[in-house]
Design an enzyme around this catalytic site. Structure first.
Site, PDB file in Angstrom:
ATOM      1  N   TYR A 121       0.764  -1.362   0.013  1.00 40.94           N
ATOM      2  CA  TYR A 121       0.268  -0.069  -0.101  1.00 40.94           C
ATOM      3  C   TYR A 121       0.751   1.165  -0.086  1.00 40.94           C
ATOM      4  O   TYR A 121       2.188   1.330   0.921  1.00 40.94           O
ATOM      5  CB  TYR A 121      -0.837  -0.078   1.581  1.00 40.94           C
ATOM      6  CG  TYR A 121      -1.718   1.518   0.786  1.00 40.94           C
ATOM      7  CD1 TYR A 121      -3.019   0.878   1.198  1.00 40.94           C
ATOM      8  CD2 TYR A 121      -1.433   2.791   1.866  1.00 40.94           C
ATOM      9  CE1 TYR A 121      -3.546   2.395   0.620  1.00 40.94           C
ATOM     10  CE2 TYR A 121      -1.831   3.563   2.140  1.00 40.94           C
ATOM     11  CZ  TYR A 121      -3.941   3.414   1.703  1.00 40.94           C
ATOM     12  OH  TYR A 121      -3.845   4.675   1.571  1.00 40.94           O
ATOM     13  N   GLU A 212      -3.367   7.795  -4.235  1.00 43.46           N
ATOM     14  CA  GLU A 212      -3.418   6.059  -3.656  1.00 43.46           C
ATOM     15  C   GLU A 212      -3.033   4.899  -4.539  1.00 43.46           C
ATOM     16  O   GLU A 212      -4.211   5.274  -5.241  1.00 43.46           O
ATOM     17  CB  GLU A 212      -5.329   6.055  -2.214  1.00 43.46           C
ATOM     18  CG  GLU A 212      -4.554   4.657  -1.402  1.00 43.46           C
ATOM     19  CD  GLU A 212      -6.123   4.708  -1.002  1.00 43.46           C
ATOM     20  OE1 GLU A 212      -5.730   4.677   0.290  1.00 43.46           O
ATOM     21  OE2 GLU A 212      -7.031   3.927  -2.273  1.00 43.46           O
TER      22      GLU A 212
END
Length: 408
Positions: A121, A212
């Site tokens: 992530y 993101e």
């Protein structure tokens, strides 16, 4: 209460995954091949152009968790790409982020099904507690970062970026080593470093509020290991779109709440929420305090609506119509502190709106400040069924009581 309510004072514009990837790719981020399609025929043509061993067909909506709702499908060949596109296009996709009503899928993104070695992530966002950009990473990619934060917070690494110097190469390299700890994958550290720097460049150049990548993945290629953005989410700061007309053109009105879009076009700050007490307030801080005190007295606000400090009578009337258009509203609370926005202007707007829209729910009005006596007089002589309140607590109590006794 909706998550995007947290960004009221810095509202963001969402864009689709395929648009986010196009932005990141233009700044050097490896996003892999792919293209968007609006029909099964277009999806088939994209797949033929890509000519991959396997494909992924991904629904394009402004919400996460698409795979859980059946909006992401693996295709072993071009025929399956078309089949999945036919099934996904037009579906009402329900995910954990859409609510039970779901979102209609109008586009799909066709991309290569990469061979993933390890998922991570990676994100850059504004930390509102420190007022600094923060780089966030985790070896737990492919899942909601909120779950990781709650379950194993030690697996999240952070780096606050100095506002004067920005993100410098040695910091990006150190972060890459902290993120990719296994020696098996250290050959991709230079590429990961460049990707992180490219992500930061895209964030700052495009005035983003969030970038993101989830998952960021180490992938196998014919030439060895590489690192790529398998999925991407980009939010753009609405307040900066005036200097990015190319990015502003990416707005998809069909993905936005019609009332919020209408309000935005009229210069009003409006966010639909889940409650039943409509709120019209001037000033973001006062609006948030109003909603807090409604909740304190057992009620639920139906919206955030800031008419601003210099709204016209027409804008106030428009704001009132937006509130009443919400079928869940059982009562309306108007809370105005007259400074630049005078109480008599608000009062005239309320009266004008009530004459244009059938008022079928109780109305509570609290006016204070400049021209308050005149504003109260206008309301009192309007013939409207209005409950007046002098204090905010009294106004909230009246609104909650009215909502609890009103049936839709």
């Amino acid at each position: 209460m909706r998550a995007d309510f947290l960004l009221i004072n810095g509202k963001n514009m969402n864009i689709h995954e395929y648009q986010a990837k196009a932005i990141l790719k233009s700044y050097g981020v490896n996003t892999g091949p792919g293209n968007v399609a609006e029909t099964p025929e277009q999806a088939e043509a994209v797949a033929k152009q890509l000519h991959c061993a396997q494909y992924v067909v991904k629904a394009q909506i402004h919400a996460g968790g698409r795979g859980k709702g059946g909006g992401i499908k693996l295709a072993k060949n071009i025929a399956e790409v078309r089949q999945h596109a036919e099934a996904i296009l037009g579906m009402q996709l329900v995910t954990p982020q859409t609510g039970p009503e779901g979102k209609r899928v109008r586009k799909v993104f066709i991309t290569e099904a990469a061979e993933l070695e390890k998922e991570f992530y990676l994100a850059i966002l504004l930390d509102r507690e420190t007022s600094k950009l923060t780089l966030i990473g985790s070896a737990e990619g492919g899942v909601n970062i909120e779950e990781v934060a709650a379950r194993t917070p030690e697996k999240i690494i952070r780096l606050q970026i100095d506002s004067d110097f920005g993100l410098v190469p040695f910091q990006a390299r150190q972060f890459a080593y902290r993120l990719i700890t296994s020696a098996l994958y250290h050959e991709v550290i230079p590429k990961a470093t460049e990707l992180i720097l490219s992500l930061y460049a895209a964030f700052t150049a495009c005035d983003c509020s969030l970038v993101e990548i989830n998952p960021l993945a180490i992938v196998k290629t014919d030439d060895g290991l590489d690192i790529a953005a398998i999925d991407a989410k980009v939010n753009l700061d609405d307040n900066a779109l005036w200097r990015h007309p190319d990015l502003a053109a990416m707005r998809d009105p069909q993905e936005e709440d019609a009332s919020e879009l209408e309000a935005s076009e009229s210069g009003l700050s409006y966010i639909r929420l889940d409650g039943d007490i409509g709120c019209m307030v001037n000033g973001a801080g006062l609006a948030m305090a109003t909603m807090d005190i409604i909740k304190q007295h057992g009620g639920e606000p139906a919206n955030f609506l800031d008419v601003g400090g210099s709204a016209t009578i027409e804008a106030v009337a428009h704001a009132f119509r937006l509130i009443l258009a919400d079928k869940n509203v059982r009562a309306v609370l108007v809370n105005i502190f007259g400074g630049i926005m005078k109480c008599d202007t608000i009062a005239n707007g309320i009266v004008a709106a009530a004459k244009q829209v059938e008022l079928t729910v109780p109305l509570v009005v609290r006016l204070e400040g400049t021209n308050v006596a005149l504003g109260r007089q206008i309301i009192a002589e309007s013939g409207l069924n209005v409950q007046s309140a002098e204090g905010l607590s009294e106004a909230a109590q009246l609104a909650v009581a009215a909502a609890n006794t009103t049936s839709l």
